[in-house]
Design an enzyme around this catalytic site. Structure first.
Site, PDB file in Angstrom:
ATOM      1  N   PHE B 121       0.854  -1.191   0.000  1.00  0.00           N
ATOM      2  CA  PHE B 121       0.000   0.000   0.000  1.00  0.00           C
ATOM      3  C   PHE B 121       0.882   1.229   0.000  1.00  0.00           C
ATOM      4  CE2 PHE B 121      -4.455   1.299   1.339  1.00  0.00           C
ATOM      5  CZ  PHE B 121      -5.100   0.389   0.527  1.00  0.00           C
ATOM      6  N   GLN B 234      -7.397  15.042   4.289  1.00  0.00           N
ATOM      7  CA  GLN B 234      -6.889  14.181   3.229  1.00  0.00           C
ATOM      8  C   GLN B 234      -7.866  14.028   2.069  1.00  0.00           C
ATOM      9  OE1 GLN B 234      -6.270   9.648   3.694  1.00  0.00           O
ATOM     10  NE2 GLN B 234      -4.213  10.485   3.469  1.00  0.00           N
ATOM     11  N   HIS B 236      -8.393  11.705  -0.928  1.00  0.00           N
ATOM     12  CA  HIS B 236      -7.956  10.419  -1.463  1.00  0.00           C
ATOM     13  C   HIS B 236      -7.761  10.589  -2.952  1.00  0.00           C
ATOM     14  CE1 HIS B 236      -7.891   6.179  -2.480  1.00  0.00           C
ATOM     15  NE2 HIS B 236      -7.879   5.859  -1.209  1.00  0.00           N
ATOM     16  N   LEU B 250     -15.366   6.031  -3.120  1.00  0.00           N
ATOM     17  CA  LEU B 250     -13.981   5.575  -3.027  1.00  0.00           C
ATOM     18  C   LEU B 250     -13.641   4.442  -3.984  1.00  0.00           C
ATOM     19  CD1 LEU B 250     -11.406   6.013  -1.355  1.00  0.00           C
ATOM     20  CD2 LEU B 250     -12.183   4.184   0.134  1.00  0.00           C
ATOM     21  N   GLU B 253      -7.254   2.078  -2.685  1.00  0.00           N
ATOM     22  CA  GLU B 253      -5.825   2.118  -2.976  1.00  0.00           C
ATOM     23  C   GLU B 253      -5.310   0.702  -3.235  1.00  0.00           C
ATOM     24  OE1 GLU B 253      -3.902   4.713  -0.237  1.00  0.00           O
ATOM     25  OE2 GLU B 253      -1.938   3.818  -0.516  1.00  0.00           O
ATOM     26  N   ARG B 309      -0.663   9.400  -0.154  1.00  0.00           N
ATOM     27  CA  ARG B 309      -1.864   9.919  -0.814  1.00  0.00           C
ATOM     28  C   ARG B 309      -1.794  11.399  -1.162  1.00  0.00           C
ATOM     29  NH1 ARG B 309      -6.393   6.702   2.837  1.00  0.00           N
ATOM     30  NH2 ARG B 309      -6.119   4.708   1.785  1.00  0.00           N
ATOM     31  N   HIS B 375     -11.638  12.589   1.920  1.00  0.00           N
ATOM     32  CA  HIS B 375     -11.726  11.233   2.452  1.00  0.00           C
ATOM     33  C   HIS B 375     -11.572  11.150   3.959  1.00  0.00           C
ATOM     34  CE1 HIS B 375     -11.418   6.921   2.372  1.00  0.00           C
ATOM     35  NE2 HIS B 375     -10.179   6.902   2.792  1.00  0.00           N
ATOM     36  N   ARG B 410      -2.205  10.937   6.416  1.00  0.00           N
ATOM     37  CA  ARG B 410      -2.330   9.553   6.879  1.00  0.00           C
ATOM     38  C   ARG B 410      -1.984   8.575   5.761  1.00  0.00           C
ATOM     39  NH1 ARG B 410      -6.147   5.636   6.411  1.00  0.00           N
ATOM     40  NH2 ARG B 410      -7.850   6.932   5.647  1.00  0.00           N
TER      41      ARG B 410
END
Lengths: 256, 598
Positions: B121, B234, B236, B250, B253, B309, B375, B410
């Site tokens: 990730f 954040q 995304h 969404l 990821e 991100r 997000h 994050r």
């Protein structure tokens, strides 16, 4: 954009009726978009449950043109543009208001199911399970608790009195998931037969047809549970022994 | 005023997502009389939408992984604005929290030797995300829900908490209402754990559900607690962009974790052009190297699609602005040419279904169109790293509503582990605090009456505004003026508009009665939405640099001077927000050493 008619059931436990709303429908709109548009612009007190809007939380179940579906995954383009789209609450559960029903029975049933009881771990403190052995359990754990299967099951839809003695498809999926979990050690067969009433299911597969997660509820959960219950209540060795002693074969079934 | 039920508990948990349920389990296991209050039905909280996985250095796929590397990745991803102690506790405890879920019945995808499978990730050096296809959040919430049911914890479903009650500065309980009937509920509680998630509904394009109205942030703020790092929001990188009604939903990821690549309309893997200096040494230089990494991590570096991100979201934003975007204003995300159909259906079944049903796109045959979507908020209630205690005695916060762990940005996968690690700590310490109180704090009938009058006011306001219109204007304001790239002038304009909306929100009307009335519910949520929106805009205006998820066009560089403080918002005696720059502690030598490890 096109002006379309959506006919939404409005009312509460005292009664109600379908009310027509004219809404500008955009390309790609799902039924939930249109219901929320009505709520924001025409009827702020229109009651509807929803959360993720992506088919993952199972909140927005309804009967759309008579078919049980998730509103968030049902495109308006599925229906003829010149006729109203009818949106009604789930029929099997008592109505609270508009599209919201009282599904608390499900949460009460959940409390009666003996929880997961794992065997001790391997000596290094870890558990090992092969992917093949968990595939089936993972299928069951895809369940998003939309309760569409409960809604269409005629054991309870047509006979509300059965709600007290029949758990319904969602809960057979849950029980099957526990029973087939490679680590679980508890035995829930008596509950499955007696309290959950698996025998009432007459395998019409309506639940499987409506499952938005494509869980093969009847074939993979309910039928294997029925077989397990039979295994418990019908022990072939005991049957043979009794028969050799000259006892009546049918009497074994009632014993444990 | 109408009558009300009173319930008494040692620990009241607000929110039934991952953090709330884990907190309730910990509190109940500690012997506290515990209740959970949640706005939706049990098991529907936003955690259910988490797709990619739970980050924990279990090392089942990459044996080199350990908590030190996870800690380092988290701190670097957060641009060192993280609370280092939280980041350390998180990295150390996450593996045990994941194994615990397995003991409670969770069924993760398996490695060949039968252990928990982990996937790569963004920003994580090793394959670190324990997962179940692309529905990890569902697995987690179901496991916690079933554990909480087994423990017999009381759950008040479809109930919203409106205010925290205090007595001489300490928590005394909460006032709530049942959504179904509109009835008032009063909780007497020695301790309250806030686990309400985020604030996405103050933006127009967001992956968040209706529930994400910043309730916990606002409850804490009005109870006198501090909000910290609110400027760090954040976006995304990959939300759906088409059709319009699904914009923002969404796209995990995990698509990139499984090998998916981002392409512009010229077919270029543009992320190679956006590798920040900070990450150059650990990012692949060529397509060949990036592709080799999936099978040989020792000798190759990570593909740039797996940068954190904030970097990927800004890159996509730039490509679109430069005219290299996809037809509907996004970029392309391709998995079809990278993986076989069977494998896609196995690893990304939810994405397959989502695109097929909502966008008529078969992701096993054609690329997806994606663009940034709001997000997550890194900022939130300021808490103590060890105990999750806020600055108000008896008030705890965990999960997205709390600040500190993630700093300025994050990493994907660190949210689910955050919920488990700090949810548990919050519940445990709330229970211990509750047990330590000699007396139950008292609640005041007059105060409850005053709160009730405010709550029911929209029914008595004639010819007021529709609350949905105010929410819509707020969402447009935040989207346009407090988005991915910010400027001082726009932020000032946003604050002016928020001020005007605050005034208008005093005069909203709702039709109908108290029974399951979403318009009325939103009217009450406006207070929270406006509180957090103002906190975000104020903090964003004050931080005159670009760092992590906070990008200022007028201050495009990181400023080392501004790494020396966190911004805190708290309310003054007039109820107005004031900002404070709180100095950050020096990193201890041993921590610096870990961060410098290659």
């Amino acid at each position: 954009m096109a002006l379309r008619t959506i006919s939404i059931y409005r009312g509460d436990s005292g009664g109600g009726r379908f009310v027509d709303f004219q809404v500008d429908v955009e390309e790609g709109n799902v039924v939930l978009d249109v219901v929320l548009k009505v709520q924001a612009e025409q009827a702020p007190d229109l009651a509807v449950r929803w959360n993720c809007k992506a088919g993952r939380c199972g909140s927005c179940s309804a009967e759309i043109n008579g078919h049980p579906r998730l509103m968030c995954m049902t495109r308006m383009s599925m229906f003829p543009a010149d006729r109203p789209v009818y949106v009604a609450p789930l029929k099997t559960f008592p109505l609270v208001k508009d599209l919201v029903t009282d599904v608390s029975l499900n949460y009460q049933i959940a409390k009666t199911i003996p929880p997961f009881q794992p065997r001790p771990p391997d000596p290094d403190g870890l558990y090992r399970m092969s992917q093949e052995d968990v595939d089936r359990v993972q299928e069951f754990r895809r369940c998003i608790e939309c309760f569409l299967c409960q809604n269409v099951c005629h054991v309870i839809r047509d006979h509300p009195e059965n709600k007290a003695r029949f758990y319904g498809p969602r809960w057979f999926v849950r029980l099957a998931e526990l029973e087939m979990h490679p680590l679980d050690t508890a035995d829930r067969r008596q509950l499955i037969r007696e309290m959950a009433g698996v025998g009432f299911c007459n395998v019409t597969k309506c639940c499987t047809e409506v499952c938005p997660e494509h869980i093969k509820i009847t074939d993979n959960a309910i039928i294997p549970l029925k077989e397990r219950v039979v295994d418990l209540y019908f022990d072939p060795l005991r049957w043979l022994a009794d028969r050799l002693k000259g006892k009546r074969p049918g009497a074994v079934g009632a014993q444990q | 005023m109408p009558g009300y039920e009173v319930h008494e508990y040692d620990v009241l948990v607000v929110g039934a997502g991952g953090a709330g349920l884990r907190a309730a389990i910990a509190a109940a296991e500690e012997g506290a009389r515990t209740a959970v209050v949640c706005k939706s039905l049990l098991g529907k909280a936003h955690t259910v939408m988490a797709e990619g996985g739970i980050a924990a250095a279990l090392g089942t796929v990459d044996p080199d992984d350990n908590w030190r590397v996870h800690f380092r990745d988290t701190m670097r991803g957060g641009k060192l604005m993280n609370d280092w102690r939280m980041a350390m506790i998180h990295a150390q405890e996450a593996p045990e929290r994941v194994l615990e879920l397995e003991r409670w019945g969770a069924v993760f995808d398996r490695t060949r030797d039968g252990r928990i499978l982990q996937r790569p990730f963004g920003g994580h050096r090793y394959s670190r995300l324990a997962h179940v296809g692309d529905r990890t959040g569902l697995e987690m919430i179901r496991t916690l829900q079933q554990k909480a049911v087994a423990l017999g914890i009381d759950v008040f479903m479809e109930t919203t908490v409106s205010r925290i009650l205090t007595d001489a500065g300490r928590v005394a309980g909460a006032v709530a209402y049942r959504r179904e009937s509109g009835e008032l509920l009063v909780f007497r509680a020695r301790a309250v754990v806030l686990a309400t998630g985020g604030v996405g509904k103050c933006y127009k394009i967001t992956s968040n559900s209706w529930e994400y109205t910043g309730d916990g942030h606002s409850l804490a703020y009005w109870a006198g607690a501090d909000l910290m790092d609110m400027e760090f929001v954040q976006f995304h990188p990959t939300g759906m962009v088409w059709p319009p009604s699904v914009r923002g939903i969404l796209v995990t990821e995990g698509v990139r974790g499984e090998g998916g690549v981002l392409l512009n309309n010229k077919g270029e893997r543009f992320m190679f052009n956006y590798i920040p200096e900070y990450y150059r040494a650990e990012t692949a230089e060529s397509v060949d190297e990036a592709d080799r990494w999936y099978t040989d991590k020792r000798n190759n570096r990570r593909p740039p699609e797996l940068l954190p991100r904030d970097v990927v979201a800004r890159a996509i934003n730039s490509e679109i602005k430069a005219g290299r975007g996809s037809p509907h204003g996004g970029v392309f995300l391709d998995i079809a040419t990278r993986m076989g159909r069977e494998q896609i259906l196995r690893k990304l079944p939810g994405m397959y279904e989502q695109f097929l049903r909502l966008a008529d796109v078969d992701i096993t045959k054609e690329p997806m169109e994606v663009g940034p979507t709001m997000h997550y908020i890194m900022g939130g209630v300021r808490v103590d790293a060890e105990t999750a205690a806020t600055t108000v005695p008896g008030l705890y916060a965990a999960g997205e509503v709390a600040a500190g762990l993630h700093g300025a940005n994050r990493l994907g996968g660190n949210s689910l582990s955050d919920l488990l690690v700090f949810g548990r700590r919050a519940g445990l310490h709330a229970a211990r605090y509750a047990a330590s109180l000699a007396q139950v704090p008292s609640i005041s009938g007059d105060e409850i009456e005053e709160i009730a009058n405010e709550m029911y006011a929209p029914f008595h306001c004639a010819d007021g505004e529709n609350p949905f219109s105010i929410q819509k204007e707020l969402q447009e304001t935040m989207q346009d003026l407090v988005g991915i790239v910010r400027t001082g002038d726009e932020l000032k304009e946003a604050l002016r508009r928020i001020q005007a909306l605050k005034e208008r929100a005093q005069r909203v009307s709702v039709p109908g009665n108290q029974q399951y009335n979403p318009g009325w519910h939103l009217a009450m949520d406006l207070r929270s939405l406006l509180t957090v929106a103002e906190g975000i805009a104020l903090s964003a205006l004050e931080r005159k640099e670009s760092r992590g998820a906070h990008t200022r066009e007028d201050y495009p560089k990181e400023d080392p001077e501004q790494a020396k403080f966190n911004l805190v918002v708290r309310r003054n005696s007039d109820g107005e927000p004031v900002l404070e720059k709180v100095p950050r502690p020096e990193l201890p030598e041993e921590v610096r050493k870990i961060l410098e490890e290659a």
